[in-house]
Motif scaffolding. Structure first.
Motif, PDB file in Angstrom:
ATOM      1  N   TRP A  79     -21.165 -24.893 -49.999  1.00 52.03           N
ATOM      2  CA  TRP A  79     -20.154 -23.840 -49.985  1.00 52.03           C
ATOM      3  C   TRP A  79     -20.806 -22.480 -49.694  1.00 52.03           C
ATOM      4  O   TRP A  79     -20.324 -21.715 -48.862  1.00 52.03           O
ATOM      5  N   ILE A  80     -21.915 -22.231 -50.370  1.00 51.23           N
ATOM      6  CA  ILE A  80     -22.600 -20.944 -50.188  1.00 51.23           C
ATOM      7  C   ILE A  80     -23.091 -20.774 -48.756  1.00 51.23           C
ATOM      8  O   ILE A  80     -23.148 -19.661 -48.223  1.00 51.23           O
ATOM      9  N   ALA A  81     -23.426 -21.915 -48.103  1.00 47.16           N
ATOM     10  CA  ALA A  81     -23.968 -21.850 -46.739  1.00 47.16           C
ATOM     11  C   ALA A  81     -23.024 -21.134 -45.778  1.00 47.16           C
ATOM     12  O   ALA A  81     -23.472 -20.491 -44.813  1.00 47.16           O
ATOM     13  N   GLY A  82     -21.705 -21.197 -46.024  1.00 57.17           N
ATOM     14  CA  GLY A  82     -20.750 -20.563 -45.116  1.00 57.17           C
ATOM     15  C   GLY A  82     -20.144 -19.289 -45.650  1.00 57.17           C
ATOM     16  O   GLY A  82     -19.185 -18.766 -45.058  1.00 57.17           O
ATOM     17  N   GLU A  83     -20.665 -18.787 -46.768  1.00 52.93           N
ATOM     18  CA  GLU A  83     -20.096 -17.592 -47.388  1.00 52.93           C
ATOM     19  C   GLU A  83     -20.908 -16.341 -47.047  1.00 52.93           C
ATOM     20  O   GLU A  83     -22.111 -16.402 -46.785  1.00 52.93           O
ATOM     21  N   LYS A  84     -20.222 -15.200 -47.087  1.00 52.74           N
ATOM     22  CA  LYS A  84     -20.876 -13.909 -46.917  1.00 52.74           C
ATOM     23  C   LYS A  84     -21.255 -13.388 -48.299  1.00 52.74           C
ATOM     24  O   LYS A  84     -20.386 -13.219 -49.173  1.00 52.74           O
ATOM     25  N   GLN A 139     -28.630  -9.881 -46.347  1.00 55.95           N
ATOM     26  CA  GLN A 139     -29.973  -9.958 -45.763  1.00 55.95           C
ATOM     27  C   GLN A 139     -30.863 -10.968 -46.466  1.00 55.95           C
ATOM     28  O   GLN A 139     -31.872 -11.431 -45.916  1.00 55.95           O
ATOM     29  N   PHE A 140     -30.493 -11.317 -47.723  1.00 47.98           N
ATOM     30  CA  PHE A 140     -31.293 -12.295 -48.472  1.00 47.98           C
ATOM     31  C   PHE A 140     -30.709 -13.719 -48.401  1.00 47.98           C
ATOM     32  O   PHE A 140     -31.244 -14.639 -49.019  1.00 47.98           O
ATOM     33  N   HIS A 141     -29.613 -13.831 -47.666  1.00 48.09           N
ATOM     34  CA  HIS A 141     -28.936 -15.145 -47.612  1.00 48.09           C
ATOM     35  C   HIS A 141     -29.849 -16.263 -47.084  1.00 48.09           C
ATOM     36  O   HIS A 141     -29.877 -17.362 -47.654  1.00 48.09           O
ATOM     37  N   ARG A 166     -32.368 -21.337 -48.088  1.00 51.99           N
ATOM     38  CA  ARG A 166     -33.538 -22.211 -47.934  1.00 51.99           C
ATOM     39  C   ARG A 166     -33.971 -22.794 -49.274  1.00 51.99           C
ATOM     40  O   ARG A 166     -34.300 -23.981 -49.385  1.00 51.99           O
ATOM     41  N   ALA A 167     -33.934 -21.958 -50.318  1.00 51.77           N
ATOM     42  CA  ALA A 167     -34.315 -22.430 -51.653  1.00 51.77           C
ATOM     43  C   ALA A 167     -33.327 -23.471 -52.164  1.00 51.77           C
ATOM     44  O   ALA A 167     -33.717 -24.491 -52.764  1.00 51.77           O
ATOM     45  N   LEU A 168     -32.038 -23.242 -51.935  1.00 56.02           N
ATOM     46  CA  LEU A 168     -31.013 -24.197 -52.376  1.00 56.02           C
ATOM     47  C   LEU A 168     -31.145 -25.530 -51.631  1.00 56.02           C
ATOM     48  O   LEU A 168     -31.049 -26.606 -52.230  1.00 56.02           O
ATOM     49  N   ASP A 169     -31.344 -25.465 -50.328  1.00 61.36           N
ATOM     50  CA  ASP A 169     -31.485 -26.692 -49.537  1.00 61.36           C
ATOM     51  C   ASP A 169     -32.692 -27.504 -50.006  1.00 61.36           C
ATOM     52  O   ASP A 169     -32.649 -28.739 -50.042  1.00 61.36           O
ATOM     53  N   HIS A 170     -33.766 -26.790 -50.340  1.00 59.92           N
ATOM     54  CA  HIS A 170     -34.956 -27.469 -50.840  1.00 59.92           C
ATOM     55  C   HIS A 170     -34.680 -28.132 -52.199  1.00 59.92           C
ATOM     56  O   HIS A 170     -35.153 -29.243 -52.473  1.00 59.92           O
TER      57      HIS A 170
END
Length: 385
Positions: A323-328, A333-335, A340-344
């Protein structure tokens, strides 16, 4: 000529003395034998119970030397060699037993079975097969067939494996319909690799008839039909699989949505997946719903709102990351770093785990590469277990 009875009376004490001396000699020899062999034997057992296998082997070798005709000592010694991984010595012990002419039929069959196990443990599959086939019609027949089945599976000889499985089924050793269906699917996969689609199609249809409720035959059939440019037939095959194997829906959902889009059944497929999700929420079904809704309704936040609905039903780091991957975010700038940390973090949670041995993999296996068990992988990801 007159016979003098006095000679008999005089000879009786002499005969008694000779008999007594002979009995004492026999008893002494018996005591020596009973003292030597059992003492070494029990000494070996004591070492074995204390997990001192080296000393146990030495004791059993001593016992065998004292009493070379005792088959039980040979069996104990051979089994110890096999447990220690000294397969060549185990083979020699059991071959020596089989070479004896005075060995009983039961012990001969037992030695043949032990020899087959030696070859199996040593990885000498050809010799193991020959040894196991000699056990047909013996009390070890069922064990030998199961070992042969594992042997043929290990060497991927699916035709021979199917024959053994059918023999076991006819002998009431269990139900092997699911395993027979897997063998047919494996043969079909080989045909596809060899550019023989018609033969593969025939094998997959036979597999469906063998195990109508098994999900794999229809999943493989749908994949083959889609590769032949028949997404509508592939969609229909998976629709039947949803009905016959609802527990396998997480595995079916992804390709089901793909074939539905290609064949113009998007609305129908979306409703089916929503109904299934309401009954049993699943991450893979969730992804399929999001993909279909995004296509049917066009790119919109409403499709991705399904991830939020899922989080309301049960906590899921995987759903949250998607969900966060498609949110603003406020600090956009830190998205990339956050994503990357969440995917890991979620990567291990999206794997499949064998219920028999715990072996984890990115993909779902029908046959565990770790423990060789069939159908031991749940259809759900690690996070959902």
């Amino acid at each position: 000529m007159d016979f003098d009875l006095s000679w008999i009376l005089l000879g009786l004490p002499f005969a008694f003395v000779l008999g007594w001396v002979a009995s004492r000699l026999d008893l002494r020899q018996l005591r020596i034998e009973n003292h030597q062999a059992p003492k070494a034997y029990f000494k070996g057992l004591n070492f074995l119970l204390n997990e001192q296998q080296d000393q146990a082997i030495d004791a059993f070798i001593e016992a065998v030397q004292n009493d070379p005709d005792t088959s039980e000592l040979h069996f104990a010694l051979g089994n110890l060699f096999r447990r220690r991984g000294e397969y060549e010595r185990a083979v020699r012990v059991h071959e020596h037993l089989l070479s004896r002419g005075d060995l009983s039929l039961a012990d001969r069959q037992r030695a043949q079975h032990a020899l087959a196990l030696d070859y199996l443990k040593a990885g000498l599959l050809d010799r193991a097969e020959a040894a196991l086939l000699k056990l047909e019609g013996t009390p070890f027949e069922a064990q030998a067939r199961l070992a042969l089945l594992a042997n043929y599976e290990r060497s991927r000889d699916w035709t021979q494996a199917a024959q053994i499985a059918q023999k076991l089924a006819h002998a009431n050793q269990g139900s092997f319909s699911g395993r027979l269906a897997h063998y047919l699917c494996e043969q079909a996969a080989s045909c596809i690799a060899n550019q023989e689609p018609e033969q593969a199609l025939s094998l997959l249809q036979e597999s469906i008839e063998t195990a109508p409720d098994a999900p794999r035959p229809r999943i493989d059939l749908a994949k083959l039909l889609n590769s032949q440019g028949k997404p509508g037939e592939a969609y229909a095959a998976l629709q039947k699989s949803l009905e016959s194997s609802p527990a396998a829906t997480p595995l079916i959902a992804g390709p089901f949505a793909e074939y539905a889009l290609a064949s113009g059944h998007s609305f129908e497929a979306l409703e089916l997946l929503k109904t299934n999700y309401d009954l049993a929420p699943s991450l893979d079904v969730l992804d399929a719903i999001v993909a279909l809704e995004a296509t049917v309704q066009g790119p919109s936040p409403s499709a991705r709102d399904w991830y939020v609905r899922h989080l309301e039903r049960e906590p899921s780091l995987v759903a949250a990351a998607k969900w966060i991957a498609g949110e603003k975010l406020e600090h956009e700038q830190f998205h990339p770093q956050v994503q990357r940390a969440l995917d890991h973090a979620v990567k291990p949670l999206t794997r499949y785990r064998c219920a028999a041995c715990g072996f984890e993999a990115k993909q779902h296996f029908w046959h565990c590469p770790g423990c060789q068990a069939w159908d031991s992988y749940p259809t759900r990801r690690v996070e959902e277990l």
